[in-house]
Design a protein around this motif. Structure first.
Motif, PDB file in Angstrom:
ATOM      1  N   ILE A 257     111.694  34.963  87.011  1.00  0.00           N
ATOM      2  CA  ILE A 257     110.424  34.273  87.263  1.00  0.00           C
ATOM      3  C   ILE A 257     110.315  33.889  88.737  1.00  0.00           C
ATOM      4  O   ILE A 257     109.264  34.030  89.372  1.00  0.00           O
ATOM      5  N   GLY A 261     107.468  35.805  90.751  1.00  0.00           N
ATOM      6  CA  GLY A 261     106.427  34.826  90.459  1.00  0.00           C
ATOM      7  C   GLY A 261     105.096  35.152  91.113  1.00  0.00           C
ATOM      8  O   GLY A 261     104.038  34.800  90.611  1.00  0.00           O
ATOM      9  N   ARG A 268      98.812  36.193  91.676  1.00  0.00           N
ATOM     10  CA  ARG A 268      99.523  36.659  90.480  1.00  0.00           C
ATOM     11  C   ARG A 268      98.653  37.680  89.760  1.00  0.00           C
ATOM     12  O   ARG A 268      97.473  37.464  89.545  1.00  0.00           O
ATOM     13  N   ALA A 272     102.234  40.223  85.666  1.00  0.00           N
ATOM     14  CA  ALA A 272     103.199  39.166  85.959  1.00  0.00           C
ATOM     15  C   ALA A 272     102.962  37.964  85.067  1.00  0.00           C
ATOM     16  O   ALA A 272     103.917  37.325  84.594  1.00  0.00           O
ATOM     17  N   ASP A 273     101.701  37.666  84.773  1.00  0.00           N
ATOM     18  CA  ASP A 273     101.412  36.536  83.887  1.00  0.00           C
ATOM     19  C   ASP A 273     101.932  36.784  82.483  1.00  0.00           C
ATOM     20  O   ASP A 273     102.493  35.888  81.833  1.00  0.00           O
ATOM     21  N   GLU A 275     104.440  38.783  81.633  1.00  0.00           N
ATOM     22  CA  GLU A 275     105.900  38.710  81.666  1.00  0.00           C
ATOM     23  C   GLU A 275     106.379  37.269  81.756  1.00  0.00           C
ATOM     24  O   GLU A 275     107.348  36.870  81.105  1.00  0.00           O
ATOM     25  N   THR A 276     105.659  36.497  82.567  1.00  0.00           N
ATOM     26  CA  THR A 276     106.037  35.093  82.706  1.00  0.00           C
ATOM     27  C   THR A 276     105.906  34.356  81.376  1.00  0.00           C
ATOM     28  O   THR A 276     106.767  33.554  80.999  1.00  0.00           O
ATOM     29  N   TYR A 279     108.788  35.490  79.192  1.00  0.00           N
ATOM     30  CA  TYR A 279     110.031  34.859  79.636  1.00  0.00           C
ATOM     31  C   TYR A 279     110.051  33.372  79.251  1.00  0.00           C
ATOM     32  O   TYR A 279     111.074  32.818  78.842  1.00  0.00           O
TER      33      TYR A 279
END
Length: 470
Positions: A257, A261, A268, A272-273, A275-276, A279
């Motif tokens: 992250i 990030g 962003r 990525a959002d 995946e975040t 996670y």
């Protein structure tokens, strides 16, 4: 006459020796009453044999040592009436050789001697006189009274008997009876020493056996301590494995992250959002697992220290199925097994207990059921206790049943112990710390109930939580 007395003494010694052999090899294990009867019969037999081989002075008069068995009886028996009985019995034995003036005098003489010996014995008992003094007094008094009785009651003229017979018979009778009494005493002491030696050997054998048992117990305890140490070592290894897995996930995902990030232009992107968010969900689950492990350890330590508090309050029985069903519904769908919850309609709506701890126990039991079940179903049944449960009173029973791998019979007791599992190796297939059942058992006891288990390897398991309704 001297030869007859010597023969008498030989007979008495032989009978005493045979009696000692009989006692040593036959009567040693016999009850006390049988020993008592046999000893009386031996005394009567020895007196009869003494008379049978006695010196015959005339047709009816017999000189012998029949009074010696009476002296032995007076020294051996503690009850005075037994001595009187011996004197009367020996006197009656004299009548077996014919009833005449001489035999009647001999019978009366022995009865009198028995009474005299009994009176002396009573006096000795009251004054606690030693054996040697008793033997000396008995020998002298019995011999003297015996001679006086024969002189007064017998058929031989008094003057002739006192002048020509008493000096010899009194001297020989006293000497021979003294020798036999102390010979008999020596035999008694030898028999007593053998008996004490045997008792000592028996005591030593018993002590040796007890020491052997104590050694076995100590070895068993040492083995249990070794196993406990082994189980705790395995627990620490398992715990480190269980802790490392979520910790590694948290650390690695937190690093991802932090590295991913933001995009290159500082904004962003959608990927990525996503995946975040994924996670973050994994981190949340790993944190929950860590928290559960820590809570289990803390609960176990509180139970062992007696610090775990139980809150008795009124809870709704109807809400319990909903509270435990939702967390395991998704797990059942993911594993492709059925999950059923059934509540008996006869149950009351509420009960007084610690609802949080009841849910904790059921979660532990259901978690194990799902963990070890790969196909089939897991069920939770809530019902009242029945006759087949073999419990007194009114109980509510929570039955968690599965069709999983089951538990071997030799592991039924160990799985409830802390740090132990049916499979204690680190590389086992299913994982876990082995604290769930131990904590559940202790919590059930604190709630006033208990847990029963019915399981066979390969045929599934049923864990039943019994809690009092009142």
């Amino acid at each position: 006459m001297g030869n007859a007395f010597a023969i008498n003494l030989s007979i008495l010694v032989t009978i005493a020796y045979l009696a000692n052999l009989v006692y040593k090899y036959v009567l040693i294990v016999a009850p006390g009453k049988i020993k008592y009867v046999v000893s009386l019969l031996l005394i009567f037999f020895s007196a009869y044999a003494s008379m049978y081989f006695g010196f015959e002075l005339g047709e009816d008069v017999i000189f012998d040592l029949r009074f010696v068995p009476l002296i032995i009886a007076a020294l051996s028996y503690k009850k005075p009436y037994t001595i009187v009985f011996v004197g009367a019995g020996v006197g009656l034995c004299r009548l077996l050789f014919g009833i005449n003036a001489a035999s009647l005098a001999g019978c009366t003489n022995m009865i009198i001697l028995g009474v005299v010996a009994a009176l002396l014995k009573l006096w000795f008992i009251r004054h606690r006189t030693g054996y040697s003094i008793q033997a000396f007094v008995f020998i002298v008094i019995i011999n003297v009274v015996n001679q006086l009785n024969i002189a007064v009651l017998g058929v031989i003229p008094f003057n002739f008997y006192m002048v020509h017979i008493v000096p010899g018979t009194l001297l020989m009778g006293t000497a021979l009876s003294t020798g036999f009494v102390f010979m008999f005493r020596d035999s008694q002491l030898e028999r007593r020493r053998n008996q004490e030696l045997k008792e000592t050997n028996t005591l030593m054998m018993r002590q040796t056996e007890e020491l052997h048992k104590a050694k076995i117990v100590l070895e068993e305890r040492a083995k249990q301590l070794m196993l406990a140490s082994q189980y705790k070592s395995e627990f620490l290894a398992n715990m480190s494995h269980e802790l490392r897995t979520p910790l590694n996930s948290i650390i690695n995902l937190a690093q991802l992250i932090s590295e991913n990030g933001t995009s290159k232009d500082g904004e962003r992107d959608q990927q990525a959002d996503e995946e975040t968010a994924l996670y973050g969900e994994i981190i949340y689950k790993s944190g929950q697992e860590l928290l559960q492990l820590i809570n289990d350890i803390l609960d176990l330590s509180k139970v062992e220290a007696g610090r775990l508090e139980i809150t008795q309050e009124e809870i709704s029985i109807c809400e319990i199925p909903d509270l435990v069903y939702l967390p395991f519904e998704l797990l059942a769908q993911r594993k492709g097994i059925q999950f059923r919850v059934h509540r008996d309609e006869s149950l009351p709506k509420t009960m007084y207990t610690d609802g949080q701890r009841v849910q904790q126990i059921l979660r532990n039991l259901l978690s194990n059921a799902f963990k070890f079940t790969s196909q089939g179903e897991v069920s939770l049944t809530m019902r009242r206790s029945e006759q087949r449960d073999q419990v007194r009173g009114d109980w509510i029973v929570f039955e968690v049943q599965d069709t999983g791998i089951g538990i071997p019979e030799d592991k039924h007791h160990t799985i409830f112990e802390a740090f132990q599992q049916a499979d204690g190796t680190i590389s086992r297939k299913y994982g876990g710390t082995g604290l769930g059942l131990s904590i559940s058992r202790d919590l059930a006891r604190l709630l006033g109930g208990f847990i029963r288990m019915d399981s066979k390897q390969g045929l599934g398991s049923t864990f039943s939580l019994f809690l009092p309704l009142k």
